[in-house]
Design an enzyme around this catalytic site. Structure first.
Site: not given
Length: 281
Positions: A2-3
């Site tokens: 998750p960015e």
DNA sequence: GCAAGCCTGACC
DNA sequence: GGTCAGGCTTGC
């Protein structure tokens, strides 16, 4: 992993499905999962808003009566997931906490096999402090602040893009993709990136993040949104995870090297090393 | 054994 | 202060 685009997708899903609902109970399955204030602080409150700065998600909880507001700060780390499930759905392995909503027929579950993520229940002041330690969000930062923050730093531009205190939101995937789009070699010292290349990089960062959000992010391995759906940006990746494959722009071979202890994928002909001449700036 | 994000700490 | 290596964790 998750960015920014994946966290934004989760945030939007939470806004659609959880905003305004009441937290009726919290079950912590793995002690220590919720840091800061006691987890029971959450009970009885309403979910007032969802914010995001970089990769950090903030769930604002209403004050009730004499109780002050509180925030649940969520960092998904590498394998963290927030999923909305009916109470009777089987628990995914490594589910560390379940937040029951309203009558308890649905719950928001936090699951994180690698445990690099964290949940922290904080006062508004603590939240403020935490957010203050982060650099500007990669989608909100202005061009002059972006180029200014590069300054004369000696470290590799790749490390600069990953430094959340300087700029928040990029992880390994989108850092590599932005550098490719801007045709900047990942080992270029940040302070040596030319004026034109800084501008190109600024635009590339925004462009790649916006396009990834539009496709609900990238699922390289673990990421799914709160309804269990993977992202659709993988087919758009130009260099990340493509070492040994032909560059989609020039057909040369994409390379993988380690910079600041992180794998970096780039095309050696599209992204040339900076030449060390007086005119390279 | 490697990958990830991020915190800690060592070094200049 | 800037910079980067090391460690955490676990599935592949």
């Amino acid at each position: 992993m998750p960015e920014l685009p994946e966290v934004e997708t989760v945030r939007q899903g939470l806004e659609r499905r959880v905003l305004g609902r009441r937290i009726s109970a919290i079950r912590v399955l793995r002690p220590g999962t919720v840091r800061g204030q006691p987890a029971s602080w959450m009970e009885g409150r309403r979910v007032a808003s969802f914010h995001r700065k970089g990769k950090t998600l903030i769930m604002e909880l209403s004050g009730e009566g004499s109780r002050p507001r509180a925030d649940l700060i969520v960092r998904l780390g590498m394998t963290g997931r927030l999923v909305l499930n009916p109470r009777e759905a089987p628990l995914l392995p490594h589910t560390h906490a379940c937040i029951s909503l309203d009558d308890g027929r649905e719950e928001l579950r936090y699951c994180d096999p690698r445990r690099f993520g964290m949940l922290r229940l904080s006062t508004p002041q603590e939240t403020e402090q935490m957010l203050h330690s982060l650099g500007p969000d990669a989608l909100e930062v202005t061009e002059s602040e972006f180029t200014g923050r590069m300054g004369k730093r000696h470290g590799a531009i790749k490390g600069w893009l990953l430094n959340q205190q300087v700029l928040s939101g990029l992880g390994n995937i989108y850092a590599d993709e932005a550098l490719f789009a801007a045709r900047v070699h990942p080992q270029t010292p940040a302070g040596k990136v030319s004026k034109a290349a800084r501008r190109a990089l600024y635009r590339a960062v925004r462009n790649v993040l916006r396009r990834a959000i539009a496709l609900q992010g990238t699922t390289f391995r673990d990421y799914i949104d709160i309804e269990g759906r993977p992202g659709k940006f993988m087919s758009r990746l130009q260099v990340y995870g493509r070492a040994g494959q032909p560059c989609r722009r020039c057909n040369n071979t994409v390379q993988r090297i380690v910079i600041c202890g992180r794998s970096s994928h780039f095309c050696p002909s599209c992204q040339r090393r900076p030449r060390k001449t007086a005119f390279s700036l």
